[in-house]
Enzyme design. Structure first.
Site, PDB file in Angstrom:
ATOM      1  N   MET A 126      -4.286   4.617  14.518  1.00 53.02           N
ATOM      2  CA  MET A 126      -4.628   3.197  14.456  1.00 53.02           C
ATOM      3  C   MET A 126      -6.085   2.951  14.823  1.00 53.02           C
ATOM      4  SD  MET A 126      -3.618   0.228  13.667  1.00 53.02           S
ATOM      5  CE  MET A 126      -1.857   0.498  13.506  1.00 53.02           C
ATOM      6  N   CYS A 127      -6.612   3.754  15.765  1.00 54.90           N
ATOM      7  CA  CYS A 127      -8.008   3.546  16.163  1.00 54.90           C
ATOM      8  C   CYS A 127      -8.956   3.832  14.999  1.00 54.90           C
ATOM      9  CB  CYS A 127      -8.355   4.432  17.356  1.00 54.90           C
ATOM     10  SG  CYS A 127      -8.086   6.204  17.061  1.00 54.90           S
ATOM     11  N   THR A 128      -8.599   4.827  14.174  1.00 54.67           N
ATOM     12  CA  THR A 128      -9.427   5.144  13.005  1.00 54.67           C
ATOM     13  C   THR A 128      -9.352   4.024  11.979  1.00 54.67           C
ATOM     14  OG1 THR A 128      -9.056   7.508  13.328  1.00 54.67           O
ATOM     15  CG2 THR A 128      -9.801   6.807  11.157  1.00 54.67           C
TER      16      THR A 128
END
Length: 457
Positions: free
Chosen positions: A231-233
């Site tokens: 999700m951070c990417t």
């Protein structure tokens, strides 16, 4: 001869041929099943040791044997064609999808005029019209919409699915149909499951005898994990066109609600167009190229790459196993075939073995080992991430002081809100003890899976 006379002459010729082929108003003209009779009415070096050539086997295939085909896509079209041409006339097909224009390059029972129609209905109509005497019954539904009585009517079930969840559910259904007397399996309750799968130039087919051989869940580790991007990417550092599409799908859709409270539908062109547009904008912001409408649809629908030739090979292998089991003329595959033509042609078979503690077919409560201080969230994550379980949205219940208690359930919003605080509590705080039984329900199986809680120090 004028061009206008050609269609009429062709029509009359077809009618004359049809009339000559019909015997006593039936469909079995002389020589129609000679290709099948060669396998059933004479001995051979590869026949089953107990096989006795006879005419009754063909009559069983033609008049009595009921086959269920699950999936009417790339594999399903091939399966329906193969089975119908092999003498199976009583066929049901289940598929919940409609035809998309991208299907037409390999799903040969469909034409451009069929786009938007249910796959099962179009495939059934095509086979019924093309192969005299065949009666394919379509079901434009999910496999979960049918009860036990529906599945009990079939002699063999063959799957051409692209979903591991659907495979596991079907596997669980057939296991739930098994009957035991004094702990001994009743062979008459076994419905063989033939499963085929393809991905690009690779494929596999397998024979599963529920309760006797390895089931889908016994070999769950063999299936490739679904690709999920961090999700951070997706939110902060996209590098691939897929990241941009996932950003629009996961973050923008629920935030902007372009079509109200409607869930994103991968088969709705308007929904895909909206995601495509937002993905293009996201990609432009980070100087990423490669976002296309087709890629967008593939990411949203989790489409697995398909090659027509691979589908043909795997469907042929599955159809052959159906024929072998239905006729008892040959020894079935034991029990897993792998096909690969990425570099040359390579195939091999091996026997997948049953797991003694399989969550689906062992009928033994699974052990869950956690310290008393572990939180329910940790148990939930284990159920979802363990390679042998791979649950999707497990609901956990137990019995405390003689009463059923739901520890966590995600699928019903009101219950999810009420039970969500339990995820932060320890097992001790929830009142659970060593040896406690937990019942877990999940979309991957129609059965409730029992677990036994073992406290570790």
């Amino acid at each position: 001869m004028a061009d206008a006379e050609l269609p009429e002459k062709k029509r009359r010729r077809i009618e004359d041929l049809t009339e000559k082929m019909a015997v006593d108003g039936g469909y079995d003209w002389d020589g129609r099943w000679n290709h099948v009779r060669k396998f059933l009415e004479r001995p051979g070096p590869f026949a089953h040791p107990d096989f006795e050539p006879c005419t009754e086997s063909l009559q069983f295939l033609l008049e009595m044997c009921k086959i269920l085909v699950i999936g009417a896509g790339g594999l399903g079209c091939e399966l329906l064609k193969n089975l119908a041409l092999s003498g199976f006339r009583l066929i049901h097909v289940v598929d919940m999808d409609t035809i998309d224009i991208s299907n037409l390059n390999r799903q040969f029972l469909f034409r451009p005029k069929d786009v938007g129609r249910p796959k099962a209905e179009v495939a059934a109509d095509f086979i019924n019209n093309r192969i005299p005497g065949c009666k394919v019954v379509p079901h434009y539904k999910k496999i979960q919409d049918f009860d036990e009585s529906f599945y009990r009517q079939f002699h063999i079930i063959v799957c051409g699915l692209d979903s591991i969840i659907a495979r596991r559910w079907m596997n669980g259904m057939l296991i739930s149909l098994l009957s035991y007397e004094d702990g001994v399996l009743d062979p008459s309750s076994i419905i063989p499951l033939i499963d085929g799968g393809t991905e690009g130039f690779k494929g596999n087919s397998r024979v599963i005898l529920p309760g006797m051989t390895a089931c889908i869940d016994c070999t769950l580790e063999l299936y490739p994990p679904q690709i999920n991007f961090p999700m951070c990417t997706i939110a902060s550092m996209p590098r691939l066109p897929e990241h941009c599409i996932e950003y629009a799908r996961i973050l923008l859709w629920p935030k902007e609600k372009p079509f109200g409270e409607t869930s994103l539908d991968g088969d709705n062109p308007e929904h895909i167009q909206w995601v495509f547009k937002k993905s293009i904008e996201r990609a432009a912001e980070f100087h990423i190229t490669g976002v296309t409408y087709r890629l967008t649809q593939g990411v949203v629908k989790r489409i697995i790459p398909a090659v027509a030739s691979t589908n043909a090979v795997i469907a042929a292998a599955c159809s052959l196993e159906v024929f072998k089991i239905a006729s008892s003329a040959y020894i079935p595959l034991n029990n897993y075939l792998v096909f690969n033509d990425v570099d040359g042609l390579y195939t091999y078979t091996f026997e997948a073995e049953r797991k003694e503690n399989c969550s689906a077919c062992s009928q033994v409560p699974q052990n869950l080992q956690f310290p008393p201080s572990a939180k329910l969230q940790e148990v939930l994550e284990y159920l979802m991430e363990n390679a042998s379980l791979q649950m999707k949205s497990p609901a956990i219940t137990t019995t405390l002081e003689g009463k059923n208690k739901t520890l966590y359930l995600q699928s019903v919003k009101s219950i999810e809100e009420r039970t969500k605080p339990n995820l932060c509590k320890t097992l001790t705080e929830l009142g659970l003890s060593d040896g406690q039984e937990l019942a877990v329900a999940d979309v991957t199986t129609p059965q409730t899976v029992l677990f036994k809680l073992n406290f570790t120090t």
